[in-house]
Scaffold this motif. Sequence first.
Motif, PDB file in Angstrom:
ATOM      1  N   ASP A 132       0.819  -1.218   0.000  1.00  0.00           N
ATOM      2  CA  ASP A 132       0.000   0.000   0.000  1.00  0.00           C
ATOM      3  C   ASP A 132       0.853   1.268   0.000  1.00  0.00           C
ATOM      4  N   ASN A 133       2.196   1.102  -0.034  1.00  0.00           N
ATOM      5  CA  ASN A 133       3.140   2.219  -0.171  1.00  0.00           C
ATOM      6  C   ASN A 133       3.205   3.140   1.035  1.00  0.00           C
ATOM      7  N   SER A 134       2.767   2.683   2.193  1.00  0.00           N
ATOM      8  CA  SER A 134       2.854   3.506   3.399  1.00  0.00           C
ATOM      9  C   SER A 134       3.325   2.648   4.566  1.00  0.00           C
ATOM     10  N   GLY A 135       4.387   3.104   5.229  1.00  0.00           N
ATOM     11  CA  GLY A 135       4.906   2.362   6.370  1.00  0.00           C
ATOM     12  C   GLY A 135       4.228   2.718   7.675  1.00  0.00           C
ATOM     13  N   TYR A 136       3.765   3.957   7.775  1.00  0.00           N
ATOM     14  CA  TYR A 136       3.080   4.436   8.968  1.00  0.00           C
ATOM     15  C   TYR A 136       1.728   5.016   8.553  1.00  0.00           C
ATOM     16  N   SER A 137       1.126   5.852   9.382  1.00  0.00           N
ATOM     17  CA  SER A 137      -0.167   6.405   8.989  1.00  0.00           C
ATOM     18  C   SER A 137       0.002   7.264   7.740  1.00  0.00           C
ATOM     19  N   SER A 138      -0.996   7.240   6.907  1.00  0.00           N
ATOM     20  CA  SER A 138      -0.954   7.913   5.613  1.00  0.00           C
ATOM     21  C   SER A 138      -1.783   9.192   5.645  1.00  0.00           C
ATOM     22  N   ILE A 139      -1.461  10.117   4.763  1.00  0.00           N
ATOM     23  CA  ILE A 139      -2.375  11.224   4.487  1.00  0.00           C
ATOM     24  C   ILE A 139      -3.747  10.632   4.191  1.00  0.00           C
ATOM     25  N   VAL A 140      -4.786  11.214   4.738  1.00  0.00           N
ATOM     26  CA  VAL A 140      -6.125  10.632   4.606  1.00  0.00           C
ATOM     27  C   VAL A 140      -6.578  10.646   3.145  1.00  0.00           C
ATOM     28  N   GLY A 141      -7.415   9.671   2.800  1.00  0.00           N
ATOM     29  CA  GLY A 141      -8.048   9.651   1.480  1.00  0.00           C
ATOM     30  C   GLY A 141      -7.149   9.207   0.349  1.00  0.00           C
ATOM     31  N   MET A 142      -6.037   8.530   0.650  1.00  0.00           N
ATOM     32  CA  MET A 142      -5.108   8.100  -0.400  1.00  0.00           C
ATOM     33  C   MET A 142      -5.552   6.811  -1.091  1.00  0.00           C
TER      34      MET A 142
ATOM     35  N   GLY B 259     -14.240  23.520   1.361  1.00  0.00           N
ATOM     36  CA  GLY B 259     -13.663  23.378   0.035  1.00  0.00           C
ATOM     37  C   GLY B 259     -12.179  23.670   0.015  1.00  0.00           C
ATOM     38  N   LEU B 260     -11.762  24.689   0.766  1.00  0.00           N
ATOM     39  CA  LEU B 260     -10.341  25.009   0.839  1.00  0.00           C
ATOM     40  C   LEU B 260      -9.552  23.883   1.508  1.00  0.00           C
ATOM     41  N   PHE B 261     -10.159  23.279   2.532  1.00  0.00           N
ATOM     42  CA  PHE B 261      -9.519  22.131   3.177  1.00  0.00           C
ATOM     43  C   PHE B 261      -9.323  21.004   2.178  1.00  0.00           C
ATOM     44  N   GLU B 262     -10.366  20.692   1.392  1.00  0.00           N
ATOM     45  CA  GLU B 262     -10.246  19.605   0.426  1.00  0.00           C
ATOM     46  C   GLU B 262      -9.257  19.951  -0.682  1.00  0.00           C
ATOM     47  N   SER B 263      -9.163  21.227  -1.043  1.00  0.00           N
ATOM     48  CA  SER B 263      -8.176  21.641  -2.039  1.00  0.00           C
ATOM     49  C   SER B 263      -6.764  21.423  -1.514  1.00  0.00           C
ATOM     50  N   GLY B 264      -6.524  21.806  -0.248  1.00  0.00           N
ATOM     51  CA  GLY B 264      -5.216  21.581   0.356  1.00  0.00           C
ATOM     52  C   GLY B 264      -4.902  20.108   0.500  1.00  0.00           C
ATOM     53  N   LEU B 265      -5.923  19.338   0.849  1.00  0.00           N
ATOM     54  CA  LEU B 265      -5.746  17.899   0.958  1.00  0.00           C
ATOM     55  C   LEU B 265      -5.385  17.294  -0.392  1.00  0.00           C
ATOM     56  N   ALA B 266      -6.058  17.735  -1.444  1.00  0.00           N
ATOM     57  CA  ALA B 266      -5.771  17.208  -2.783  1.00  0.00           C
ATOM     58  C   ALA B 266      -4.315  17.482  -3.174  1.00  0.00           C
ATOM     59  N   LYS B 267      -3.800  18.653  -2.833  1.00  0.00           N
ATOM     60  CA  LYS B 267      -2.407  18.970  -3.117  1.00  0.00           C
ATOM     61  C   LYS B 267      -1.470  18.043  -2.350  1.00  0.00           C
ATOM     62  N   ALA B 268      -1.761  17.825  -1.078  1.00  0.00           N
ATOM     63  CA  ALA B 268      -0.929  16.932  -0.263  1.00  0.00           C
ATOM     64  C   ALA B 268      -0.973  15.510  -0.809  1.00  0.00           C
ATOM     65  N   GLN B 269      -2.153  15.054  -1.236  1.00  0.00           N
ATOM     66  CA  GLN B 269      -2.276  13.720  -1.819  1.00  0.00           C
ATOM     67  C   GLN B 269      -1.466  13.609  -3.107  1.00  0.00           C
ATOM     68  N   LYS B 270      -1.513  14.644  -3.938  1.00  0.00           N
ATOM     69  CA  LYS B 270      -0.774  14.630  -5.205  1.00  0.00           C
ATOM     70  C   LYS B 270       0.729  14.539  -4.944  1.00  0.00           C
ATOM     71  N   THR B 271       1.218  15.317  -3.990  1.00  0.00           N
ATOM     72  CA  THR B 271       2.638  15.278  -3.648  1.00  0.00           C
ATOM     73  C   THR B 271       3.035  13.908  -3.121  1.00  0.00           C
ATOM     74  N   GLU B 272       2.181  13.331  -2.276  1.00  0.00           N
ATOM     75  CA  GLU B 272       2.479  12.008  -1.730  1.00  0.00           C
ATOM     76  C   GLU B 272       2.467  10.944  -2.815  1.00  0.00           C
ATOM     77  N   HIS B 273       1.525  11.027  -3.749  1.00  0.00           N
ATOM     78  CA  HIS B 273       1.507  10.080  -4.872  1.00  0.00           C
ATOM     79  C   HIS B 273       2.810  10.164  -5.659  1.00  0.00           C
ATOM     80  N   PHE B 274       3.306  11.372  -5.877  1.00  0.00           N
ATOM     81  CA  PHE B 274       4.564  11.544  -6.615  1.00  0.00           C
ATOM     82  C   PHE B 274       5.716  10.879  -5.871  1.00  0.00           C
TER      83      PHE B 274
END
Length: 562
Positions: free
Chosen positions: A210-220, A315-330
């Motif tokens: 699952d590509n995560s050793g510890y807790s993950s950013i939510v919604g990945m 909405g701003l929270f979800e926008s910030g979350l989406a950015k964090a998810q994108k960075t983590e996917h990379f």
Amino acid sequence: MIMIITRDYPVSLILVLACLNSNVYADDKLIEPPMVTILGGKFLMGSDKGWDNELPIHQVTIGTFDLAKYEVTVKEFRHFIEATGYLAPQECYHQVTDKWIGDKSRGSWNNNALTQSEYQPVVCINAEAATAYAKWLSQATGKSYRLPTEAEWEYAAKSGRKTRYYFSDTIDDPRICEYANITDQTAEQRAQQDFGASYIGSIGITPCDDNSGYSSIVGMYKPNEFGIYDLIGNVQEYVQDCDNVSYQDAPNDGSAWLTGDCTRRVLRGGSWHWHEFSASQRSVVPSTFTGVLEGFRLARDRSHRDEDKLALSRGLFESGLAKAQKTEHFHRQDVLPYPAKPRGLKLVSHTGDSKIHLSWEPNLEAETTGYNVYQTQAFGGQYRKIASNISEPAFSLQKPVRRKHSYVVSAVNPDRFSEYSEPVTTPDTVNQIPGTIQAEDYNNMSGMLVNDTQDLGGGLILTGWGAIRKGDWAEYTVNIASDGFYQMKYRVASSQSSNGFELLLNDKATIAYRVPETGGLNKWLTVTENKVYLPSGKHVIRIQSIAEQWKLNWFSFEAVSG
């Protein structure tokens, strides 16, 4: 007042929201969680494929309610602390060692060993802090936020299915890594890399990544059919209910069960540290327990109005979350693939030679830089690394441990190590009677773990998860010198007096031995108990636990008259 923020948030959407509703605004001191409406219905709660506390299966009627899409994050919890000055716990079980989570130490929701992102679930809180957060958010918004009930949680997790998971009914289905952050290949990587421990021989891992050793950013990971994320893994989640050992007399209307042992709080779902949890599996901890594996998500009653007052903040929270998810996917994609699993591992030992010689087929992948070698302290135990990044597919070990134990190897590249090879194991240990047998010198076991001891003489002891439990057992091959009666002595630690264990000879029960309360699980006492008749020759002795909460260091047999 409308706060206009254009970065990473469409201006047109902000203007539309502003025009439609003058009460829509962004509050930088408050985030309402994105919610999903769960339509009510009836379902069968519990399972006959799990633990006893999941029984009896019973029908429950659930009313319509809202449930948060994500576990509450560090970012959201920070607003609560800053707004209220709430005194969150400052000590937490979070420091990971080669013995997993160590003793409680200084650490908190915003300063612990494993939290690196504002968008990870908040941990190092307890059930009391989670409840306080929900009350604050309710007061701040005028809406009815709360922890979900246990029945609501399971209803949402099952999402209309009767299977173990909403996507499968199969244990160790590798598809689970698409839906959840649990113990997997990456978890084993981080365990070995960061603190020299292994999930193999203890918790176990699911055969996927699952590509995560510890807790993950939510919604990945993929949501369930209701659109809810991370219900199976990531962190365990507090619910409202008190601890009850079964569902006997449980509410059938979806309400929280607020009788029973209310000093202990129910947790639902698994975590990055645990093998997969089914939708019906239950856990409990003291309500003041503070650890790095436990978090929460919110539910909300449907009787409120003015749904979209804080839509922009959400909405701003979800926008910030989406950015964090994108960075983590990379980051997850920017690593080399796992090397191929080494094959053909062989073990050779020679009479009179104090060495063990290991060899295996070379890995021909260009990125492979070497091999790691691992050994268990006892058969079936955790793999401990004993050699790193050796260049040749061979290794010799000086003076290996005398008891039965195993070896595996992995191939290494600059980013990762491979799946372990198939293990090789030394021959069975044969213990002599009369004589003393170290508890860790077994040849087979179920439920047992080996750990270091602070008892006199040091060395290893036999324990389990925290202690030996009822049903755990260990088997020893013995060579008995002569027929006759033998006095048994054994060195134990226990937090309670109990029936202890049965002694079985070749699968036949002989006698039971008590385990007295010794002052705690780290206070040791030598016990002399009943004589037992043993026939000469080679036999298998089993120590079969019939009680909880004890540990074993050694046992001995001394010949006595009848």
